[in-house]
Design an enzyme around this catalytic site. Structure first.
Site, PDB file in Angstrom:
ATOM      1  N   ASP A  75      20.597 -47.846 -32.957  1.00  0.00           N
ATOM      2  CA  ASP A  75      21.349 -48.962 -32.396  1.00  0.00           C
ATOM      3  C   ASP A  75      22.799 -48.768 -32.811  1.00  0.00           C
ATOM      4  O   ASP A  75      23.072 -48.292 -33.920  1.00  0.00           O
ATOM      5  CB  ASP A  75      20.819 -50.310 -32.890  1.00  0.00           C
ATOM      6  CG  ASP A  75      21.214 -51.424 -31.931  1.00  0.00           C
ATOM      7  OD1 ASP A  75      20.953 -51.292 -30.723  1.00  0.00           O
ATOM      8  OD2 ASP A  75      21.810 -52.419 -32.370  1.00  0.00           O
ATOM      9  N   SER A  76      23.701 -49.094 -31.913  1.00  0.00           N
ATOM     10  CA  SER A  76      25.097 -48.780 -32.194  1.00  0.00           C
ATOM     11  C   SER A  76      26.013 -49.738 -31.455  1.00  0.00           C
ATOM     12  O   SER A  76      25.578 -50.483 -30.578  1.00  0.00           O
ATOM     13  CB  SER A  76      25.387 -47.345 -31.758  1.00  0.00           C
ATOM     14  OG  SER A  76      25.055 -47.174 -30.397  1.00  0.00           O
TER      15      SER A  76
HETATM   16  P1  IMP Z   1      22.716 -49.156 -27.830  1.00  0.00           P
HETATM   17  O1  IMP Z   1      22.889 -48.467 -29.133  1.00  0.00           O
HETATM   18  O2  IMP Z   1      22.004 -48.334 -26.824  1.00  0.00           O
HETATM   19  O3  IMP Z   1      22.181 -50.553 -27.976  1.00  0.00           O
HETATM   20  O4  IMP Z   1      24.165 -49.271 -27.168  1.00  0.00           O
HETATM   21  C1  IMP Z   1      25.190 -50.002 -27.714  1.00  0.00           C
HETATM   22  C2  IMP Z   1      26.408 -50.030 -26.848  1.00  0.00           C
HETATM   23  O5  IMP Z   1      27.501 -49.648 -27.706  1.00  0.00           O
HETATM   24  C3  IMP Z   1      26.450 -49.034 -25.690  1.00  0.00           C
HETATM   25  O6  IMP Z   1      26.023 -49.623 -24.504  1.00  0.00           O
HETATM   26  C4  IMP Z   1      27.926 -48.727 -25.590  1.00  0.00           C
HETATM   27  O7  IMP Z   1      28.546 -49.730 -24.854  1.00  0.00           O
HETATM   28  C5  IMP Z   1      28.389 -48.835 -27.022  1.00  0.00           C
HETATM   29  N1  IMP Z   1      28.409 -47.518 -27.659  1.00  0.00           N
HETATM   30  C6  IMP Z   1      27.575 -47.042 -28.627  1.00  0.00           C
HETATM   31  N2  IMP Z   1      27.918 -45.793 -28.968  1.00  0.00           N
HETATM   32  C7  IMP Z   1      28.978 -45.478 -28.210  1.00  0.00           C
HETATM   33  C8  IMP Z   1      29.776 -44.289 -28.091  1.00  0.00           C
HETATM   34  O8  IMP Z   1      29.578 -43.259 -28.749  1.00  0.00           O
HETATM   35  N3  IMP Z   1      30.779 -44.364 -27.213  1.00  0.00           N
HETATM   36  C9  IMP Z   1      31.050 -45.445 -26.454  1.00  0.00           C
HETATM   37  N4  IMP Z   1      30.339 -46.556 -26.491  1.00  0.00           N
HETATM   38  C10 IMP Z   1      29.299 -46.566 -27.381  1.00  0.00           C
END
Ligand code: IMP
Length: 204
Positions: A75-76
């Site tokens: 998650d990020s």
């Molecule tokens: P998840 O980790 O799939 O829940 O995504 C989290 C959201 O954070 C993503 O939809 C992106 O909008 C943003 N995000 C996470 N990592 C990155 C990255 O490396 N570059 C740009 N956006 C990111």
């Protein structure tokens, strides 16, 4: 002695994420195959924390697989200091529940318009949760500090990449090659932590 892991199931339905994780594994020198979850159960990312959401995804997938499976979830998001850490854990849904990444990028650009350079600090954060056959959970974090550019720049990458200038660079994430981004990115750093742990544990 622990036996080496050959295959990790990634708790996502997103093929792009699998490719990226496979590339990170290869760049870390791990002889690992990362595979997409065949049937990723629907998971509401509602815990309010990166670690909570990553655990929830990993546990949901683990429950569907044979007992000897290794599962990884991530998650990020991007946390902006002038916004008290927003969008943070809500990064994927900043502009609404549909999860439109172009709209998210537009919204963050607009919200930050006119904010002076010294108040544009931000960081990307990533949590990885790895669960093995014994059910033990292993967490790894990665962070990349930087600032937000006044306007989006660059065509590579995804999400908020065109707006984020990592510390020590003159270019946004979206102006870096994937290899260069992986060396310093939040996800690259979290993955490097996991790779070091796997090697130290004789699991890879
Ligand atoms: P998840 O980790 O799939 O829940 O995504 C989290 C959201 O954070 C993503 O939809 C992106 O909008 C943003 N995000 C996470 N990592 C990155 C990255 O490396 N570059 C740009 N956006 C990111």
């Amino acid at each position: 002695m622990a036996s080496e892991i050959r295959l990790i199931h990634l708790a996502t339905g997103n093929a792009h994420k699998v490719q990226e994780m496979q590339r990170l594994a290869n760049e870390s020198g791990l002889a690992l195959e990362i595979v997409v979850a065949k049937k990723m159960p629907p998971v509401e990312e509602d815990t309010g924390t990166f670690i909570g959401n990553a655990r929830k995804k990993a546990l949901a997938l683990k429950a569907t697989l044979p007992a000897d499976a290794w599962v990884l979830a991530d998650d990020s998001g991007v946390c902006v200091e002038a916004l008290g850490g927003e969008p943070g854990v809500e990064s994927a849904y900043y502009a609404g529940p549909q999860g439109d990444s172009a709209a998210n990028l537009r919204k963050l650009t607009d919200v930050m318009r006119g904010v002076p350079a010294e108040k544009r600090a931000a960081y990307f954060f990533c949590v990885l949760v790895l669960i093995g056959p014994d059910g033990a959970e292993h967490g790894f974090e990665g962070r990349c500090n930087g600032v937000l550019a006044p306007e989006p720049r660059g065509g590579a990458g995804f999400g908020y990449d065109p707006l984020f200038i990592p510390d020590g660079f003159a270019h946004t994430y979206a102006q870096l090659s994937e290899l260069d981004k992986n060396k310093i990115s939040h996800r690259g750093r979290a993955f490097a932590g996991m790779a070091a742990w796997l090697k130290a544990s004789a699991l890879a």
